[in-house]
Design an enzyme around this catalytic site. Structure first.
Site, PDB file in Angstrom:
ATOM      1  N   VAL A  54      17.757  16.406   9.421  1.00 61.64           N
ATOM      2  CA  VAL A  54      19.218  16.798   9.224  1.00 61.64           C
ATOM      3  C   VAL A  54      20.290  15.777   8.620  1.00 61.64           C
ATOM      4  O   VAL A  54      19.866  14.739   8.338  1.00 61.64           O
ATOM      5  CB  VAL A  54      19.645  17.355  10.429  1.00 61.64           C
ATOM      6  CG1 VAL A  54      18.944  18.384  11.122  1.00 61.64           C
ATOM      7  CG2 VAL A  54      19.911  16.042  11.550  1.00 61.64           C
ATOM      8  N   ASN A  74      17.694  11.092  12.182  1.00 57.11           N
ATOM      9  CA  ASN A  74      17.125  12.181  12.127  1.00 57.11           C
ATOM     10  C   ASN A  74      16.880  12.537  10.796  1.00 57.11           C
ATOM     11  O   ASN A  74      17.754  13.009  10.255  1.00 57.11           O
ATOM     12  CB  ASN A  74      17.965  13.358  13.081  1.00 57.11           C
ATOM     13  CG  ASN A  74      16.963  14.681  13.016  1.00 57.11           C
ATOM     14  OD1 ASN A  74      16.268  14.891  12.156  1.00 57.11           O
ATOM     15  ND2 ASN A  74      17.132  15.493  14.100  1.00 57.11           N
ATOM     16  N   SER A 127       4.159   2.990   8.173  1.00 54.15           N
ATOM     17  CA  SER A 127       3.540   1.736   7.233  1.00 54.15           C
ATOM     18  C   SER A 127       4.806   1.308   6.326  1.00 54.15           C
ATOM     19  O   SER A 127       5.721   1.869   5.939  1.00 54.15           O
ATOM     20  CB  SER A 127       2.507   2.235   6.102  1.00 54.15           C
ATOM     21  OG  SER A 127       1.251   2.418   6.657  1.00 54.15           O
ATOM     22  N   GLU A 175      23.921   8.760   6.139  1.00 55.10           N
ATOM     23  CA  GLU A 175      22.911   8.502   5.307  1.00 55.10           C
ATOM     24  C   GLU A 175      23.467   7.896   3.797  1.00 55.10           C
ATOM     25  O   GLU A 175      24.596   8.410   3.586  1.00 55.10           O
ATOM     26  CB  GLU A 175      21.984   9.690   5.205  1.00 55.10           C
ATOM     27  CG  GLU A 175      21.358  10.256   6.220  1.00 55.10           C
ATOM     28  CD  GLU A 175      22.181  11.283   6.872  1.00 55.10           C
ATOM     29  OE1 GLU A 175      21.556  12.088   7.878  1.00 55.10           O
ATOM     30  OE2 GLU A 175      23.356  11.522   6.555  1.00 55.10           O
ATOM     31  N   ASP A 227      -0.083  -7.638   1.589  1.00 50.83           N
ATOM     32  CA  ASP A 227       0.378  -6.089   1.730  1.00 50.83           C
ATOM     33  C   ASP A 227       1.858  -6.257   2.140  1.00 50.83           C
ATOM     34  O   ASP A 227       2.670  -5.658   2.850  1.00 50.83           O
ATOM     35  CB  ASP A 227      -0.300  -5.456   2.820  1.00 50.83           C
ATOM     36  CG  ASP A 227      -0.034  -4.022   2.886  1.00 50.83           C
ATOM     37  OD1 ASP A 227       0.378  -3.467   1.700  1.00 50.83           O
ATOM     38  OD2 ASP A 227      -0.409  -3.171   3.767  1.00 50.83           O
ATOM     39  N   GLU A 273      19.614   6.471   8.575  1.00 59.79           N
ATOM     40  CA  GLU A 273      18.978   7.545   8.850  1.00 59.79           C
ATOM     41  C   GLU A 273      18.637   7.377  10.447  1.00 59.79           C
ATOM     42  O   GLU A 273      18.289   6.279  10.940  1.00 59.79           O
ATOM     43  CB  GLU A 273      17.686   7.886   8.340  1.00 59.79           C
ATOM     44  CG  GLU A 273      17.838   8.540   6.689  1.00 59.79           C
ATOM     45  CD  GLU A 273      17.962   9.977   6.895  1.00 59.79           C
ATOM     46  OE1 GLU A 273      18.608  10.549   7.911  1.00 59.79           O
ATOM     47  OE2 GLU A 273      17.971  10.407   5.765  1.00 59.79           O
ATOM     48  N   HIS A 276       0.745  -1.142   0.078  1.00 60.33           N
ATOM     49  CA  HIS A 276       0.157  -0.136  -0.235  1.00 60.33           C
ATOM     50  C   HIS A 276       0.753   1.175   0.020  1.00 60.33           C
ATOM     51  O   HIS A 276       0.413   2.336  -0.163  1.00 60.33           O
ATOM     52  CB  HIS A 276      -0.927   0.005   1.109  1.00 60.33           C
ATOM     53  CG  HIS A 276      -0.577   0.288   2.481  1.00 60.33           C
ATOM     54  ND1 HIS A 276      -0.222  -0.341   3.501  1.00 60.33           N
ATOM     55  CD2 HIS A 276      -0.266   1.679   2.930  1.00 60.33           C
ATOM     56  CE1 HIS A 276       0.239   0.076   4.722  1.00 60.33           C
ATOM     57  NE2 HIS A 276       0.117   1.373   4.280  1.00 60.33           N
TER      58      HIS A 276
END
Length: 238
Positions: free
Chosen positions: A72, A69, A192, A77, A99, A67, A55
């Site tokens: 920023v 935060n 999700s 990352e 799903d 990640e 979905h």
């Protein structure tokens, strides 16, 4: 009847209520799915594949790994675009059966202490198993309050009888409930597609629920153990 999580975050999506801020990069398999903004979570299962919820489908997704935060740049990352987004062929958008979705990355992620894979289940988890759900979803069941830092919640898998009594006629063999029947702690909008990890294995994908953290309405999760062969065959053929 409102399905809370069954839409990406720009509609109504899913998030952690009643949890805590995860220890930085402790859920290093957690992905943020972005299309100019965070809309769903995901789980890195190999250097080139991410599992999420069907979905959450968009034809083009930027996967953000490492990640904590998301507002920023923390220097850990990795941003990698999708090259393929593959919904389960039997996904049913009405009842959210099957799903689950796979995202192939355009290049392999570099695995390190901030970005790592999570194992697929060796078997299904029994009720009572303690698990960890995580995400950047809504912190509130009643208002909009989205965190920048990754949130975690420890929660148990509930029995199928509790799950069926909470959602009569709505739970398929590809779903399970987890959380607290008394309410107060749950995943919510924006979570999700994200991981439910039990004993180091990805047992669930955040799928749907009635509201967030409501009494007698626990979160409903895709039962990943039913999809091991679909996942492996899809990865090998793509």
């Amino acid at each position: 009847f409102a399905v809370a999580f069954a839409a990406p975050i720009d509609d109504e999506d899913d998030k952690i209520v009643g949890g805590y801020e995860c220890r930085k990069n402790s859920a290093s398999y957690q992905a943020s799915l972005q299309s100019g903004y965070h809309f769903c979570g995901g789980s890195l299962i190999s250097s080139t594949w991410v599992v999420s919820a069907a979905h959450c489908y968009k034809s083009r997704i930027q996967v953000r790994l490492g990640e904590h935060n998301i507002a920023v740049n923390e220097g850990t990352e990795q941003f990698i675009d999708s090259v393929k987004v593959i919904m389960h062929p039997s996904y049913n958008s009405r009842n959210l059966d099957n799903d689950i979705m796979l995202i192939k990355l355009s290049k392999p992620a570099s695995l390190n202490s901030y970005v790592s894979t999570v194992a697929l289940p060796s078997s299904c988890a029994s009720s009572g198993t303690r698990c960890l759900v995580s995400g950047w979803g809504n912190l509130s069941g009643s208002s909009s309050n989205y965190p920048d830092t990754l949130r975690c919640l420890d929660l148990p898998i509930l029995s199928s009888s509790s799950c069926n009594s909470a959602y009569p006629g709505q739970i398929t063999s590809n779903m399970f409930c987890a959380g607290f029947m008394e309410g107060g702690k749950d995943s919510c909008q924006g979570d999700s597609g994200g991981p439910v990890v039990c004993n180091g294995q990805l047992q669930g994908v955040v799928s749907w629920g009635y509201g967030c953290a409501q009494r007698n309405k626990p979160g409903v999760y895709t039962k990943v153990c039913n999809y091991r062969s679909w996942i492996s065959s899809t990865m090998s053929s793509n």
